[in-house]
Motif scaffolding. Structure first.
Motif: not given
Length: 232
Positions: A109-118
């Motif tokens: 999702k766009y809210s996931d942008v800018g943070r590391p995703l596991t």
């Protein structure tokens, strides 16, 4: 499986019987090589040698125990069974087996942008720990090696490139970017087995997406694993 050679007191010997395991006659895992009619009345010490062909299957464990049953000079059965020390043999194919597994970051999702995703590695019978790289190190001589990971292609859906980077975290704060080229994930010393590469919230491969215009699509990337010999 019949022995290929039986020696008794350093002389090739053919007066023997291959029988099921004495304690569990129905077992298919074990067999007994019986050498009857050994005379201990004059010679108190005897030696034996049994050569068995190894099974086709590698990485097996063998346990064998010399066992003595007998009679005294009056041909009365001895009251006990005497056993020697167990002998353990580990067979190995002398190889390194390494299997890489896909990692899935799901729907982003766009809210996931800018943070590391596991990402998630599927749990299977062959990979219950959900490792990124499952390694079985069966080498007899475990020399030092290094394990490298390279991202050979960026994330793309075939038409659009995803503005992103893959990071490998060794801890919750320390990471290396795969966009910089091959990164060293682990190294071993002489005698040490190669560990599998895990993936979890703390350690593993995380996806970082830059703030940019995102195109809907199914994006994929290709990774290349290398295990190379290295000085200790």
């Amino acid at each position: 499986m019949a022995p290929s050679l039986v020696k008794f007191d350093d002389v090739e010997f053919d007066d023997y019987i291959v029988a099921p395991d004495l304690e569990d006659p129905n077992s298919l895992d074990y067999a007994a090589v019986l050498i009857p009619s050994i005379d201990f009345s004059k010679v108190k010490t005897h030696t034996f040698e049994i050569d068995l062909p190894a099974a086709d299957n590698a990485n097996l464990h063998l346990e064998t125990i010399p066992t003595f049953l007998g009679q005294d000079s009056t041909e009365t059965d001895l009251p006990e069974t005497y056993q020697g020390n167990p002998l353990y043999i580990n067979f190995t194919d002398n190889k390194i087996s390494a299997v890489a597994h896909d990692i899935d970051y799901g729907s982003v999702k766009y809210s996931d942008v800018g943070r590391p995703l596991t990402g998630v590695v599927e749990s299977t019978t062959d990979n219950p720990d959900q490792d990124l790289l499952t390694v079985s190190d069966n080498r007899r001589n475990r020399t030092a090696v290094q394990v490298y990971l390279t991202q050979t292609t960026g994330f793309t859906d075939g038409e659009h490139a995803l503005s992103s980077e893959l990071r490998f975290y060794q801890s919750s704060v320390n990471f290396e970017k795969l966009t910089a080229g091959s990164i060293l994930l682990s190294k071993t010393t002489n005698g040490m087995a190669i560990p599998s590469v895990s993936n979890n919230e703390v350690q593993g491969l995380k996806l970082y997406i830059y703030n940019s215009v995102l195109k809907t699509g199914q994006y994929k990337s290709k990774l290349d694993w290398s295990i190379v010999s290295a000085p200790e």
